[in-house]
Design a protein around this motif. Structure first.
Motif, PDB file in Angstrom:
ATOM      1  N   ASP A  10      -2.559 -11.911  -2.300  1.00 51.98           N
ATOM      2  CA  ASP A  10      -3.374 -12.278  -1.148  1.00 51.98           C
ATOM      3  C   ASP A  10      -2.669 -11.912   0.152  1.00 51.98           C
ATOM      4  O   ASP A  10      -3.276 -11.333   1.065  1.00 51.98           O
ATOM      5  CB  ASP A  10      -3.680 -13.778  -1.185  1.00 51.98           C
ATOM      6  N   PHE A  11      -1.385 -12.221   0.245  1.00 55.64           N
ATOM      7  CA  PHE A  11      -0.639 -11.921   1.469  1.00 55.64           C
ATOM      8  C   PHE A  11      -0.569 -10.418   1.721  1.00 55.64           C
ATOM      9  O   PHE A  11      -0.831  -9.961   2.834  1.00 55.64           O
ATOM     10  CB  PHE A  11       0.773 -12.516   1.408  1.00 55.64           C
ATOM     11  N   ILE A  12      -0.238  -9.649   0.693  1.00 51.63           N
ATOM     12  CA  ILE A  12      -0.123  -8.190   0.864  1.00 51.63           C
ATOM     13  C   ILE A  12      -1.477  -7.586   1.216  1.00 51.63           C
ATOM     14  O   ILE A  12      -1.566  -6.693   2.058  1.00 51.63           O
ATOM     15  CB  ILE A  12       0.507  -7.536  -0.386  1.00 51.63           C
ATOM     16  N   ALA A  13      -2.534  -8.103   0.615  1.00 55.60           N
ATOM     17  CA  ALA A  13      -3.887  -7.623   0.940  1.00 55.60           C
ATOM     18  C   ALA A  13      -4.230  -7.937   2.397  1.00 55.60           C
ATOM     19  O   ALA A  13      -4.766  -7.091   3.122  1.00 55.60           O
ATOM     20  CB  ALA A  13      -4.916  -8.244   0.009  1.00 55.60           C
ATOM     21  N   THR A  14      -3.911  -9.146   2.827  1.00 52.74           N
ATOM     22  CA  THR A  14      -4.204  -9.554   4.201  1.00 52.74           C
ATOM     23  C   THR A  14      -3.408  -8.712   5.196  1.00 52.74           C
ATOM     24  O   THR A  14      -3.910  -8.360   6.267  1.00 52.74           O
ATOM     25  CB  THR A  14      -3.897 -11.060   4.399  1.00 52.74           C
ATOM     26  N   ALA A  15      -2.175  -8.367   4.832  1.00 50.63           N
ATOM     27  CA  ALA A  15      -1.326  -7.532   5.688  1.00 50.63           C
ATOM     28  C   ALA A  15      -1.724  -6.056   5.616  1.00 50.63           C
ATOM     29  O   ALA A  15      -1.169  -5.233   6.338  1.00 50.63           O
ATOM     30  CB  ALA A  15       0.136  -7.691   5.280  1.00 50.63           C
ATOM     31  N   ILE A  28       7.501 -12.877   3.732  1.00 47.03           N
ATOM     32  CA  ILE A  28       7.168 -14.043   2.907  1.00 47.03           C
ATOM     33  C   ILE A  28       8.053 -15.234   3.305  1.00 47.03           C
ATOM     34  O   ILE A  28       7.578 -16.367   3.416  1.00 47.03           O
ATOM     35  CB  ILE A  28       7.318 -13.734   1.394  1.00 47.03           C
ATOM     36  N   TYR A  29       9.324 -14.975   3.572  1.00 49.25           N
ATOM     37  CA  TYR A  29      10.215 -16.059   3.987  1.00 49.25           C
ATOM     38  C   TYR A  29       9.734 -16.690   5.296  1.00 49.25           C
ATOM     39  O   TYR A  29       9.681 -17.922   5.424  1.00 49.25           O
ATOM     40  CB  TYR A  29      11.660 -15.563   4.155  1.00 49.25           C
ATOM     41  N   LYS A  81       6.434   1.210  -0.784  1.00 46.95           N
ATOM     42  CA  LYS A  81       5.226   0.744  -0.109  1.00 46.95           C
ATOM     43  C   LYS A  81       4.364   0.041  -1.139  1.00 46.95           C
ATOM     44  O   LYS A  81       4.093   0.578  -2.212  1.00 46.95           O
ATOM     45  CB  LYS A  81       4.448   1.902   0.513  1.00 46.95           C
ATOM     46  N   TYR A  82       3.949  -1.167  -0.810  1.00 48.07           N
ATOM     47  CA  TYR A  82       3.128  -1.977  -1.709  1.00 48.07           C
ATOM     48  C   TYR A  82       1.712  -2.084  -1.174  1.00 48.07           C
ATOM     49  O   TYR A  82       1.503  -2.393  -0.005  1.00 48.07           O
ATOM     50  CB  TYR A  82       3.724  -3.380  -1.876  1.00 48.07           C
ATOM     51  N   ASP A  83       0.763  -1.812  -2.042  1.00 51.26           N
ATOM     52  CA  ASP A  83      -0.654  -1.971  -1.728  1.00 51.26           C
ATOM     53  C   ASP A  83      -1.313  -2.719  -2.881  1.00 51.26           C
ATOM     54  O   ASP A  83      -0.856  -2.659  -4.026  1.00 51.26           O
ATOM     55  CB  ASP A  83      -1.334  -0.610  -1.542  1.00 51.26           C
ATOM     56  N   VAL A  84      -2.413  -3.387  -2.565  1.00 55.10           N
ATOM     57  CA  VAL A  84      -3.173  -4.113  -3.581  1.00 55.10           C
ATOM     58  C   VAL A  84      -4.169  -3.139  -4.210  1.00 55.10           C
ATOM     59  O   VAL A  84      -4.874  -2.420  -3.513  1.00 55.10           O
ATOM     60  CB  VAL A  84      -3.892  -5.328  -2.949  1.00 55.10           C
ATOM     61  N   THR A  85      -4.206  -3.131  -5.535  1.00 52.49           N
ATOM     62  CA  THR A  85      -5.135  -2.260  -6.267  1.00 52.49           C
ATOM     63  C   THR A  85      -6.511  -2.924  -6.351  1.00 52.49           C
ATOM     64  O   THR A  85      -6.670  -4.099  -5.984  1.00 52.49           O
ATOM     65  CB  THR A  85      -4.618  -2.011  -7.697  1.00 52.49           C
ATOM     66  N   THR A  86      -7.490  -2.194  -6.877  1.00 52.84           N
ATOM     67  CA  THR A  86      -8.826  -2.766  -7.092  1.00 52.84           C
ATOM     68  C   THR A  86      -8.740  -3.968  -8.021  1.00 52.84           C
ATOM     69  O   THR A  86      -9.370  -5.003  -7.765  1.00 52.84           O
ATOM     70  CB  THR A  86      -9.768  -1.691  -7.695  1.00 52.84           C
ATOM     71  N   LEU A 104      -4.400 -13.132  10.996  1.00 51.60           N
ATOM     72  CA  LEU A 104      -3.758 -12.253  11.983  1.00 51.60           C
ATOM     73  C   LEU A 104      -2.233 -12.344  11.911  1.00 51.60           C
ATOM     74  O   LEU A 104      -1.539 -11.411  12.293  1.00 51.60           O
ATOM     75  CB  LEU A 104      -4.234 -12.593  13.393  1.00 51.60           C
ATOM     76  N   THR A 105      -1.717 -13.470  11.410  1.00 51.78           N
ATOM     77  CA  THR A 105      -0.270 -13.650  11.301  1.00 51.78           C
ATOM     78  C   THR A 105       0.342 -12.576  10.407  1.00 51.78           C
ATOM     79  O   THR A 105       1.396 -12.036  10.729  1.00 51.78           O
ATOM     80  CB  THR A 105       0.062 -15.056  10.760  1.00 51.78           C
ATOM     81  N   ALA A 106      -0.314 -12.255   9.301  1.00 51.08           N
ATOM     82  CA  ALA A 106       0.204 -11.224   8.389  1.00 51.08           C
ATOM     83  C   ALA A 106       0.293  -9.883   9.108  1.00 51.08           C
ATOM     84  O   ALA A 106       1.279  -9.156   8.970  1.00 51.08           O
ATOM     85  CB  ALA A 106      -0.680 -11.111   7.154  1.00 51.08           C
ATOM     86  N   GLY A 107      -0.710  -9.562   9.884  1.00 50.74           N
ATOM     87  CA  GLY A 107      -0.691  -8.311  10.651  1.00 50.74           C
ATOM     88  C   GLY A 107       0.386  -8.296  11.714  1.00 50.74           C
ATOM     89  O   GLY A 107       1.036  -7.271  11.943  1.00 50.74           O
ATOM     90  N   LYS A 108       0.584  -9.440  12.366  1.00 52.05           N
ATOM     91  CA  LYS A 108       1.638  -9.526  13.391  1.00 52.05           C
ATOM     92  C   LYS A 108       3.009  -9.285  12.765  1.00 52.05           C
ATOM     93  O   LYS A 108       3.834  -8.563  13.323  1.00 52.05           O
ATOM     94  CB  LYS A 108       1.620 -10.898  14.076  1.00 52.05           C
ATOM     95  N   LEU A 109       3.245  -9.913  11.628  1.00 51.55           N
ATOM     96  CA  LEU A 109       4.519  -9.718  10.937  1.00 51.55           C
ATOM     97  C   LEU A 109       4.675  -8.257  10.509  1.00 51.55           C
ATOM     98  O   LEU A 109       5.741  -7.671  10.653  1.00 51.55           O
ATOM     99  CB  LEU A 109       4.618 -10.635   9.724  1.00 51.55           C
ATOM    100  N   ASN A 110       3.602  -7.689   9.979  1.00 50.62           N
ATOM    101  CA  ASN A 110       3.652  -6.321   9.466  1.00 50.62           C
ATOM    102  C   ASN A 110       3.886  -5.305  10.581  1.00 50.62           C
ATOM    103  O   ASN A 110       4.401  -4.220  10.335  1.00 50.62           O
ATOM    104  CB  ASN A 110       2.369  -6.000   8.704  1.00 50.62           C
TER     105      ASN A 110
END
Length: 165
Positions: A10-15, A28-29, A81-86, A104-110
């Motif tokens: 979920d986090f990686i997808a959101t980011a 994540i930390y 590089k990590y991406d979420v698959t289908t 938006l926090t995930a994007g800010k961190l990314n």
């Protein structure tokens, strides 16, 4: 058990994907320090807070086909590089809803560099100390990185911004 795996997906997808193992560890930390319910245990390591559990879960998620891991040769090192698959998007639905109240926090961190996230995660690791003691610890454990006063102030401001959301 798979709930914890789904949180990472979920986090990686959101980011919208994460480039760099170290960066993922720090993201994540930082989220954990913002009271997002990640269960991975962290210890202080060479590059700041590090979780063997997170590394194992990411490997398992790649093995299960929920995350893709692309390697890019940067000459002196390899970047992941990590991406979420289908399949990962379907698996993510196990949670019911995202663990992030503010996606938006995930994007800010990314959007931040691995160096900046290492600084921020290290300051958060020592957040039980007062600011002067935090800085002293930072200079002991991260002295070779020569963080500038400007970088440190930006990191403290970023932490304050994240906590206020």
């Amino acid at each position: 058990m798979l709930q914890e795996h789904a949180k990472i997906v979920d986090f990686i997808a959101t980011a919208e994907g994460v480039t760099g193992r170290k960066k993922l560890q720090k993201m994540i930390y930082i989220m954990k320090k913002l009271d997002i319910p990640f269960q991975e245990k962290y210890e202080f390591h060479i590059y700041g807070p590090y979780s063997e559990e997170l590394t194992a879960r990411v490997e398992e998620l790649c093995d299960m086909g929920f995350l893709s891991e692309a390697l890019e040769d940067k000459g002196s090192y390899v970047q992941y590089k990590y991406d979420v698959t289908t399949e990962g998007q379907e698996f993510r639905k196990v949670l019911g809803k995202s663990i992030l109240e503010n996606p938006l926090t995930a994007g800010k961190l990314n959007s931040k560099s691995g160096r900046f996230l290492e600084l921020t995660a290290t300051l958060l690791y020592f957040d039980n100390l007062n600011r002067q003691e935090q800085l002293a610890k930072l200079h002991v454990v991260k002295g070779k990185l020569n963080f500038t006063a400007v970088e440190i102030e930006e990191s403290f401001a970023f932490i304050k911004e994240l906590k206020s959301q």
